[in-house]
Design a protein around this motif. Sequence first.
Motif, PDB file in Angstrom:
ATOM      1  N   ALA A 332       0.829  -1.205   0.000  1.00  0.00           N
ATOM      2  CA  ALA A 332       0.000   0.000   0.000  1.00  0.00           C
ATOM      3  C   ALA A 332       0.863   1.254   0.000  1.00  0.00           C
ATOM      4  N   VAL A 333       2.087   1.143   0.491  1.00  0.00           N
ATOM      5  CA  VAL A 333       2.984   2.308   0.544  1.00  0.00           C
ATOM      6  C   VAL A 333       3.511   2.665  -0.841  1.00  0.00           C
ATOM      7  N   THR A 334       3.980   1.682  -1.589  1.00  0.00           N
ATOM      8  CA  THR A 334       4.567   1.941  -2.902  1.00  0.00           C
ATOM      9  C   THR A 334       3.580   1.771  -4.053  1.00  0.00           C
ATOM     10  N   GLY A 335       2.437   1.126  -3.764  1.00  0.00           N
ATOM     11  CA  GLY A 335       1.462   0.866  -4.818  1.00  0.00           C
ATOM     12  C   GLY A 335       1.764  -0.388  -5.618  1.00  0.00           C
ATOM     13  N   GLN A 336       2.750  -1.154  -5.172  1.00  0.00           N
ATOM     14  CA  GLN A 336       3.164  -2.362  -5.894  1.00  0.00           C
ATOM     15  C   GLN A 336       1.996  -3.328  -6.098  1.00  0.00           C
ATOM     16  N   ARG A 337       1.710  -3.653  -7.368  1.00  0.00           N
ATOM     17  CA  ARG A 337       0.698  -4.613  -7.814  1.00  0.00           C
ATOM     18  C   ARG A 337      -0.741  -4.241  -7.441  1.00  0.00           C
ATOM     19  N   LEU A 338      -0.971  -3.084  -6.840  1.00  0.00           N
ATOM     20  CA  LEU A 338      -2.345  -2.738  -6.471  1.00  0.00           C
ATOM     21  C   LEU A 338      -3.281  -2.611  -7.681  1.00  0.00           C
ATOM     22  N   PRO A 339      -2.810  -2.088  -8.828  1.00  0.00           N
ATOM     23  CA  PRO A 339      -3.716  -2.066  -9.996  1.00  0.00           C
ATOM     24  C   PRO A 339      -4.221  -3.455 -10.381  1.00  0.00           C
ATOM     25  N   ARG A 340      -3.403  -4.486 -10.133  1.00  0.00           N
ATOM     26  CA  ARG A 340      -3.817  -5.858 -10.458  1.00  0.00           C
ATOM     27  C   ARG A 340      -4.935  -6.344  -9.548  1.00  0.00           C
ATOM     28  N   LEU A 341      -5.070  -5.685  -8.390  1.00  0.00           N
ATOM     29  CA  LEU A 341      -6.099  -6.116  -7.445  1.00  0.00           C
ATOM     30  C   LEU A 341      -7.492  -5.930  -8.046  1.00  0.00           C
ATOM     31  N   PHE A 342      -7.704  -4.836  -8.796  1.00  0.00           N
ATOM     32  CA  PHE A 342      -8.998  -4.627  -9.446  1.00  0.00           C
ATOM     33  C   PHE A 342      -9.292  -5.750 -10.437  1.00  0.00           C
ATOM     34  N   ASP A 343      -8.294  -6.125 -11.234  1.00  0.00           N
ATOM     35  CA  ASP A 343      -8.480  -7.217 -12.196  1.00  0.00           C
ATOM     36  C   ASP A 343      -8.815  -8.525 -11.488  1.00  0.00           C
ATOM     37  N   MET A 344      -8.149  -8.757 -10.363  1.00  0.00           N
ATOM     38  CA  MET A 344      -8.392  -9.989  -9.612  1.00  0.00           C
ATOM     39  C   MET A 344      -9.793  -9.983  -9.004  1.00  0.00           C
ATOM     40  N   ILE A 345     -10.226  -8.821  -8.502  1.00  0.00           N
ATOM     41  CA  ILE A 345     -11.581  -8.696  -7.947  1.00  0.00           C
ATOM     42  C   ILE A 345     -12.618  -8.975  -9.030  1.00  0.00           C
ATOM     43  N   ASP A 346     -12.406  -8.409 -10.230  1.00  0.00           N
ATOM     44  CA  ASP A 346     -13.334  -8.654 -11.338  1.00  0.00           C
ATOM     45  C   ASP A 346     -13.418 -10.134 -11.670  1.00  0.00           C
ATOM     46  N   SER A 347     -12.257 -10.794 -11.711  1.00  0.00           N
ATOM     47  CA  SER A 347     -12.212 -12.208 -12.054  1.00  0.00           C
ATOM     48  C   SER A 347     -12.932 -13.060 -11.002  1.00  0.00           C
ATOM     49  N   VAL A 348     -12.645 -12.791  -9.727  1.00  0.00           N
ATOM     50  CA  VAL A 348     -13.267 -13.563  -8.647  1.00  0.00           C
ATOM     51  C   VAL A 348     -14.776 -13.324  -8.618  1.00  0.00           C
ATOM     52  N   GLU A 349     -15.200 -12.076  -8.802  1.00  0.00           N
ATOM     53  CA  GLU A 349     -16.640 -11.775  -8.795  1.00  0.00           C
ATOM     54  C   GLU A 349     -17.337 -12.489  -9.946  1.00  0.00           C
ATOM     55  N   SER A 350     -16.687 -12.535 -11.095  1.00  0.00           N
ATOM     56  CA  SER A 350     -17.253 -13.235 -12.250  1.00  0.00           C
ATOM     57  C   SER A 350     -17.381 -14.731 -11.970  1.00  0.00           C
ATOM     58  N   ASN A 351     -16.348 -15.325 -11.378  1.00  0.00           N
ATOM     59  CA  ASN A 351     -16.403 -16.747 -11.033  1.00  0.00           C
ATOM     60  C   ASN A 351     -17.465 -17.036  -9.977  1.00  0.00           C
ATOM     61  N   HIS A 352     -17.614 -16.098  -9.056  1.00  0.00           N
ATOM     62  CA  HIS A 352     -18.588 -16.240  -7.975  1.00  0.00           C
ATOM     63  C   HIS A 352     -20.015 -16.272  -8.519  1.00  0.00           C
ATOM     64  N   SER A 353     -20.223 -15.661  -9.696  1.00  0.00           N
ATOM     65  CA  SER A 353     -21.549 -15.562 -10.304  1.00  0.00           C
ATOM     66  C   SER A 353     -21.715 -16.483 -11.509  1.00  0.00           C
ATOM     67  N   MET A 354     -20.741 -17.334 -11.770  1.00  0.00           N
ATOM     68  CA  MET A 354     -20.748 -18.135 -13.001  1.00  0.00           C
ATOM     69  C   MET A 354     -21.819 -19.225 -12.977  1.00  0.00           C
ATOM     70  N   LYS A 426     -11.598 -19.867  -9.894  1.00  0.00           N
ATOM     71  CA  LYS A 426     -10.600 -19.345  -8.965  1.00  0.00           C
ATOM     72  C   LYS A 426     -11.212 -18.279  -8.062  1.00  0.00           C
ATOM     73  N   GLY A 427     -10.878 -18.372  -6.800  1.00  0.00           N
ATOM     74  CA  GLY A 427     -11.298 -17.353  -5.836  1.00  0.00           C
ATOM     75  C   GLY A 427     -12.654 -17.583  -5.211  1.00  0.00           C
ATOM     76  N   THR A 428     -13.394 -18.601  -5.653  1.00  0.00           N
ATOM     77  CA  THR A 428     -14.735 -18.789  -5.095  1.00  0.00           C
ATOM     78  C   THR A 428     -14.924 -20.207  -4.572  1.00  0.00           C
ATOM     79  N   PRO A 429     -15.614 -20.352  -3.445  1.00  0.00           N
ATOM     80  CA  PRO A 429     -15.956 -21.699  -2.975  1.00  0.00           C
ATOM     81  C   PRO A 429     -17.072 -22.264  -3.840  1.00  0.00           C
ATOM     82  N   LEU A 430     -17.199 -23.567  -3.853  1.00  0.00           N
ATOM     83  CA  LEU A 430     -18.308 -24.251  -4.513  1.00  0.00           C
ATOM     84  C   LEU A 430     -19.076 -25.030  -3.456  1.00  0.00           C
TER      85      LEU A 430
END
Length: 441
Positions: A332-354, A426-430
């Motif tokens: 959070a201090v340097t911002g390292q990989r934080l932009p990727r967090l949005f992409d990961m959230i989108d992917s997990v949310e999509s899998n959660h609703s698949m 990925k990212g979601t329980p079944l």
Amino acid sequence: MSKPIVAVVGRPNVGKSTLFNALAGERISIVKDTPGITRDRIYAEVSWLQYDFTLIDTGGIEPDSRDIILSQMREQAQIAIDTADVILFMVDVRQGLLDADFRVADILRRSGKPVVLTVNKVDDLKKFGNDVYEFYNLGIGEPFPISSANRTGLGELLDEVISHFKDMSGPKEEEEAVKIAIVGKPNVGKSSVINRLIGENRVIVSDIAGTTRDAVDTPVIHNGRKYIFIDTAGLRRKNRIKEELERYMVLRSVAAVERADVAVLVIDAAEGVTEQDAKIAGIAHEAGKGIIIAVNKWDAVEKNDRTVNEYEKKIRSVLSFIPYAELIFISAVTGQRLPRLFDMIDSVESNHSMRIATGVLNEIMTEAVALNEPPSDKGKRLKLFYMTEVSVKPPTFVIFVNNRELMHFSYTRYIENKIREAFGFKGTPLRFIIRERGENQ
């Protein structure tokens, strides 16, 4: 819409835990390997009529002196105010009205939250009925007489509780947004992560654990999509004993996770994964939410070519009950990989609703059965007839079989692995429901 949260508040020994166990039913006695599911658990899922809600027990107060009781009761009441949609305030008909009851009633009344006054230990209505009227003096509405031990009066009490749920649908614009609960122990950088993502200091950040006093909703628009980040509160007082700190952390996490689609568990890279992290992860897993493990302060860790693999191995070992969770190393201090967090959230949310077509699911099931014959017992072999997906968030599947008892959890896990091989998830329980053919869905 997330399930409403009902908190049980009251002095020690008024019967809060007895009521909690009565409403939670047999669920409370179930002991599993999953962290966060313990014999002394303080939250449970409860159903009454057509309503489901989360019940939390704010008990566990053992004051050492009369000087401490009011401050601890005030603390307990504040927990309920901050986390609950409806507050169930319990008093004891045999002890009568005490000064502490008046103090807490005043706090609850001024909170604006719906309060249901519950008078416990009314084992004999003829004997104690007139004493119930005394509690009208609290000024928070009609007292409902019950006996937690005898389980009497609970129907009328629950009818009153759910009557407050009807106006809790929430704003429609929030339903369109992806809701992310940022959870974790105090001082791991939850607020700093949100601030870095939105580019401004909307949430107070401090090195003192517990700076964030209330759950803070932060709406964000990223690449045209709406997100709502829910920052869970820290711990209100530093001098509380460890057990009460953990209780408060769990209550906050339950409340935030229940409202979210995806839970981001923030772990301190310098400290490593801990039992408390596992407890919070267990809450998200039980609730069926998408899960991302974000290892924060990664910039402060000395690294070599094996550091990432060794760290991931340790996390996967401690959090072995959520092998599906996504993992990302951030700062959070340097911002390292934080932009990727949005992409990961989108992917997990999509899998959660698949949703998967029934025909495709049954092709996978047929192939899986051909590769690995179902188990048998005493000459009778398990047969899998049919599989279909019945709901999402999380994806939930019903498998129809000839004998439910033959469907061992290991074979269910085998079918789950085959589905994950085909679709990822990925990212979601079944979730899997096993039914015998002919049973109603």
